[in-house]
Design an enzyme around this catalytic site. Structure first.
Site, PDB file in Angstrom:
ATOM      1  N   GLY A 124      -3.848  -3.988   6.180  1.00 39.35           N
ATOM      2  CA  GLY A 124      -2.847  -3.656   7.202  1.00 39.35           C
ATOM      3  C   GLY A 124      -3.172  -2.328   7.846  1.00 39.35           C
ATOM      4  O   GLY A 124      -3.944  -1.534   7.300  1.00 39.35           O
ATOM      5  N   LYS A 156      -2.955   5.065  -2.668  1.00 32.98           N
ATOM      6  CA  LYS A 156      -3.999   5.846  -2.008  1.00 32.98           C
ATOM      7  C   LYS A 156      -4.434   6.967  -2.939  1.00 32.98           C
ATOM      8  O   LYS A 156      -3.600   7.575  -3.626  1.00 32.98           O
ATOM      9  CB  LYS A 156      -3.451   6.446  -0.704  1.00 32.98           C
ATOM     10  CG  LYS A 156      -3.117   5.394   0.346  1.00 32.98           C
ATOM     11  CD  LYS A 156      -4.378   4.749   0.910  1.00 32.98           C
ATOM     12  CE  LYS A 156      -4.034   3.865   2.102  1.00 32.98           C
ATOM     13  NZ  LYS A 156      -5.240   3.264   2.704  1.00 32.98           N
ATOM     14  N   ASP A 202     -13.661  -1.849   3.086  1.00 33.69           N
ATOM     15  CA  ASP A 202     -12.739  -1.938   4.220  1.00 33.69           C
ATOM     16  C   ASP A 202     -13.492  -1.418   5.450  1.00 33.69           C
ATOM     17  O   ASP A 202     -14.150  -2.192   6.179  1.00 33.69           O
ATOM     18  CB  ASP A 202     -11.465  -1.125   3.888  1.00 33.69           C
ATOM     19  CG  ASP A 202     -10.471  -0.997   5.036  1.00 33.69           C
ATOM     20  OD1 ASP A 202     -10.765  -1.445   6.157  1.00 33.69           O
ATOM     21  OD2 ASP A 202      -9.380  -0.417   4.826  1.00 33.69           O
ATOM     22  N   LYS A 227      -1.114  -1.095  -4.440  1.00 35.47           N
ATOM     23  CA  LYS A 227      -2.287  -0.283  -4.069  1.00 35.47           C
ATOM     24  C   LYS A 227      -1.796   1.131  -3.860  1.00 35.47           C
ATOM     25  O   LYS A 227      -0.806   1.362  -3.166  1.00 35.47           O
ATOM     26  CB  LYS A 227      -2.897  -0.851  -2.795  1.00 35.47           C
ATOM     27  CG  LYS A 227      -3.780   0.104  -1.996  1.00 35.47           C
ATOM     28  CD  LYS A 227      -4.547  -0.676  -0.936  1.00 35.47           C
ATOM     29  CE  LYS A 227      -4.640   0.067   0.387  1.00 35.47           C
ATOM     30  NZ  LYS A 227      -5.311  -0.760   1.416  1.00 35.47           N
ATOM     31  N   LYS A 265      -9.550  -6.954   8.084  1.00 27.55           N
ATOM     32  CA  LYS A 265      -8.540  -6.511   9.042  1.00 27.55           C
ATOM     33  C   LYS A 265      -8.918  -7.083  10.396  1.00 27.55           C
ATOM     34  O   LYS A 265     -10.042  -6.882  10.871  1.00 27.55           O
ATOM     35  CB  LYS A 265      -8.485  -4.987   9.117  1.00 27.55           C
ATOM     36  CG  LYS A 265      -7.854  -4.331   7.898  1.00 27.55           C
ATOM     37  CD  LYS A 265      -7.805  -2.832   8.026  1.00 27.55           C
ATOM     38  CE  LYS A 265      -7.173  -2.204   6.792  1.00 27.55           C
ATOM     39  NZ  LYS A 265      -7.405  -0.749   6.725  1.00 27.55           N
ATOM     40  N   GLU A 319     -11.039   0.578  -3.380  1.00 30.21           N
ATOM     41  CA  GLU A 319     -11.304   0.276  -1.977  1.00 30.21           C
ATOM     42  C   GLU A 319     -11.955   1.478  -1.288  1.00 30.21           C
ATOM     43  O   GLU A 319     -11.467   2.602  -1.386  1.00 30.21           O
ATOM     44  CB  GLU A 319      -9.976  -0.095  -1.292  1.00 30.21           C
ATOM     45  CG  GLU A 319     -10.118  -0.553   0.150  1.00 30.21           C
ATOM     46  CD  GLU A 319      -8.773  -0.972   0.753  1.00 30.21           C
ATOM     47  OE1 GLU A 319      -7.791  -1.149   0.001  1.00 30.21           O
ATOM     48  OE2 GLU A 319      -8.702  -1.095   1.987  1.00 30.21           O
ATOM     49  N   ASP A 350      -7.177   3.014  -3.113  1.00 26.87           N
ATOM     50  CA  ASP A 350      -7.901   3.042  -1.834  1.00 26.87           C
ATOM     51  C   ASP A 350      -8.167   4.503  -1.479  1.00 26.87           C
ATOM     52  O   ASP A 350      -7.236   5.298  -1.354  1.00 26.87           O
ATOM     53  CB  ASP A 350      -7.055   2.372  -0.739  1.00 26.87           C
ATOM     54  CG  ASP A 350      -7.781   2.269   0.609  1.00 26.87           C
ATOM     55  OD1 ASP A 350      -8.938   2.730   0.713  1.00 26.87           O
ATOM     56  OD2 ASP A 350      -7.171   1.741   1.567  1.00 26.87           O
ATOM     57  N   SER A 409       0.867  -1.171   0.000  1.00 26.15           N
ATOM     58  CA  SER A 409       0.000   0.000   0.000  1.00 26.15           C
ATOM     59  C   SER A 409       0.906   1.224   0.000  1.00 26.15           C
ATOM     60  O   SER A 409       1.724   1.387   0.907  1.00 26.15           O
ATOM     61  CB  SER A 409      -0.876  -0.029   1.259  1.00 26.15           C
ATOM     62  OG  SER A 409      -1.631   1.162   1.353  1.00 26.15           O
TER      63      SER A 409
HETATM   64  O1  OSB Z   1      -7.158   1.742   4.544  1.00 20.54           O
HETATM   65  O2  OSB Z   1      -5.915   0.058   4.323  1.00 20.54           O
HETATM   66  C1  OSB Z   1      -6.126   1.174   4.812  1.00 20.54           C
HETATM   67  C2  OSB Z   1      -3.053   2.296   6.784  1.00 20.54           C
HETATM   68  C3  OSB Z   1      -3.641   2.984   7.824  1.00 20.54           C
HETATM   69  C4  OSB Z   1      -5.001   3.098   7.838  1.00 20.54           C
HETATM   70  C5  OSB Z   1      -5.789   2.529   6.842  1.00 20.54           C
HETATM   71  C6  OSB Z   1      -5.201   1.827   5.802  1.00 20.54           C
HETATM   72  C7  OSB Z   1      -3.810   1.741   5.767  1.00 20.54           C
HETATM   73  C8  OSB Z   1      -3.088   1.102   4.685  1.00 20.54           C
HETATM   74  C9  OSB Z   1      -1.710   0.620   5.007  1.00 20.54           C
HETATM   75  O3  OSB Z   1      -3.480   1.025   3.547  1.00 20.54           O
HETATM   76  C10 OSB Z   1      -1.572  -0.838   4.958  1.00 20.54           C
HETATM   77  C11 OSB Z   1      -0.240  -1.235   5.503  1.00 20.54           C
HETATM   78  O4  OSB Z   1       0.736  -1.138   4.759  1.00 20.54           O
HETATM   79  O5  OSB Z   1      -0.170  -1.639   6.687  1.00 20.54           O
HETATM   80 MG    MG Z   2      -8.313   0.625   3.214  1.00 20.11          MG
END
Ligand code: OSB
Ligand code: MG
Length: 369
Positions: A291, A164, A239, A162, A263, A214, A189, A136
């Site tokens: 994560g 953001k 999510d 992925k 999660k 996402e 995402d 991510s």
């Molecule tokens: O939406 O998946 C998410 C990190 C913090 C809060 C929300 C998210 C995330 C990530 C990071 O996308 C995932 C990771 O690398 O741990």
């Molecule tokens: Mg997410």
């Protein structure tokens, strides 16, 4: 099993690189580690709440109080016949599933160690011995920086990217990424940054044949996602919206998503994560493991969870070194050149705790007995 002691520790861990989502930038994490002890054996859990109530309603400072004042008293000095019976003891508490899940996961880990089993076996996993990994990547300061980062992660072997997105960092940036990397598995995402009024704008993402989008809409609105999904070719992955297996049943029945991110913390631990996994599997909806910028203990729990059979898509569980100069476990989580993590067979979550290092980054510690 009777838990005779719980130790809570709050760690401060600076990230190797800042991580930016639509709700803000994180430079360092404040992480609660929960140690539960029965007859001299300890199990470990990690509370995945963020430092601020921006991803969901939880944050570290509140999670500390929920674990200490509401969860711990419900399990301490009580005869527990199974870790699977812990989550119901917390059902009386509204929300705060990450806090509840941190303690619940520690008890699963403890029970696995008492049985001499690896945690992944104890939760009924083991369908995969090597889990496929994606990364991510947060919002960057420039498109060039993002392209460079993606290049670097692909070179390390990661199987899907992925990125953001947020208003102002979406269609044009995705176009640039697709132009440079036409064949990679790519997804976005939004962390709830859009509303249904943005449906036409989000539809423009369809041309980039993304694996999924996402959580584009509100953190608590499955119905709006169903409306949006009916207008998009690209599958929606939920999510934030999915906090229970029942939410997943409802979202699937409404066709609000084609994929679900599971999660462990968000759903309150292993019992609910397994139920959610089974609901999705029965409906033919693939899942992957999300994560929350976890330290090693949470990361190792994510690996165990990812060995359940319906985790068929690469998740966000990646190497410790992408987050930390030094992790609290040894060895750190590492990936193979194929972009996978090999599951370890040691009892419990499979890694050793680096106690000295953990002590050196502990901001506060409290023992409950
Ligand atoms: O939406 O998946 C998410 C990190 C913090 C809060 C929300 C998210 C995330 C990530 C990071 O996308 C995932 C990771 O690398 O741990
Ligand atoms: Mg997410």
């Amino acid at each position: 099993m009777k838990i005779d002691r719980i130790v809570m520790r709050q760690l401060r861990m600076p990230l190797v690189h800042f991580f930016e989502t639509s709700f803000g930038r994180t430079h360092e994490r404040d992480i609660i580690i929960v140690e539960v002890t029965a007859g001299g054996i300890s199990g470990w859990g990690e509370v995945t709440a963020g430092e601020n109530p921006f991803y969901n309603e939880e944050w570290t400072a509140a999670a500390w109080l929920i674990v200490r004042d509401y969860c711990a008293p419900r399990v301490l000095q009580r005869e527990l016949d199974s870790a699977d019976n812990v989550a119901p003891l917390f059902e009386h508490i509204r929300g705060h599933r990450m806090a509840r899940g941190g303690l619940e996961a520690a008890i699963w880990d403890l029970e696995a160690r008492l049985a001499g089993l690896p945690l992944y076996r104890h939760i009924g996993g083991g369908a995969h011995r090597e889990i496929p990994c994606g990364v991510s990547i947060g919002v960057q300061d420039s498109v060039e920086q993002l392209l460079e980062k993606i290049q670097c992660e692909l070179a390390a072997g990661y199987q899907r990217i992925k990125m953001k997105i947020k208003p102002g960092w979406d269609v044009d940036v995705v176009r640039a990424v697709r132009h440079k990397f036409p064949a990679i598995k790519l997804m976005v995402d939004a962390n709830s940054a859009y509303t249904l009024a943005d449906a036409a704008h989000l539809k423009r993402l369809d041309e980039f044949y993304l694996m999924m989008i996402e959580q584009p809409l509100s953190h608590d609105d499955i119905i709006d996602h169903a409306h949006l999904q009916s207008q998009l070719e690209t599958p929606i992955c939920l999510d934030e919206c999915i906090r229970t297996a029942h939410h997943a049943e409802q979202a699937i029945a409404m066709r609000a998503c084609g994929i679900i991110n599971i999660k462990l913390g968000r759903v309150g631990g292993f019992s609910e994560a397994r139920r959610l996994h089974d609901v999705a599997q029965a409906a033919g909806i693939p899942v992957w493991c999300g994560g929350m910028l976890e330290a090693g203990i949470g990361r190792a729990h994510n690996i165990a969870l990812s060995t359940l059979p319906n985790f068929t898509l690469p998740g966000d569980v990646s190497a410790s070194g992408r987050y930390w100069k030094r992790d609290v476990i040894t060895p750190p989580v590492e990936t193979t050149p194929r972009g996978t993590i090999t599951v370890r067979d040691d009892p419990g979550f499979g890694y050793a705790i680096d106690h000295d290092f953990m002590q050196s980054i502990t901001l506060r510690e409290e023992t409950l007995a």
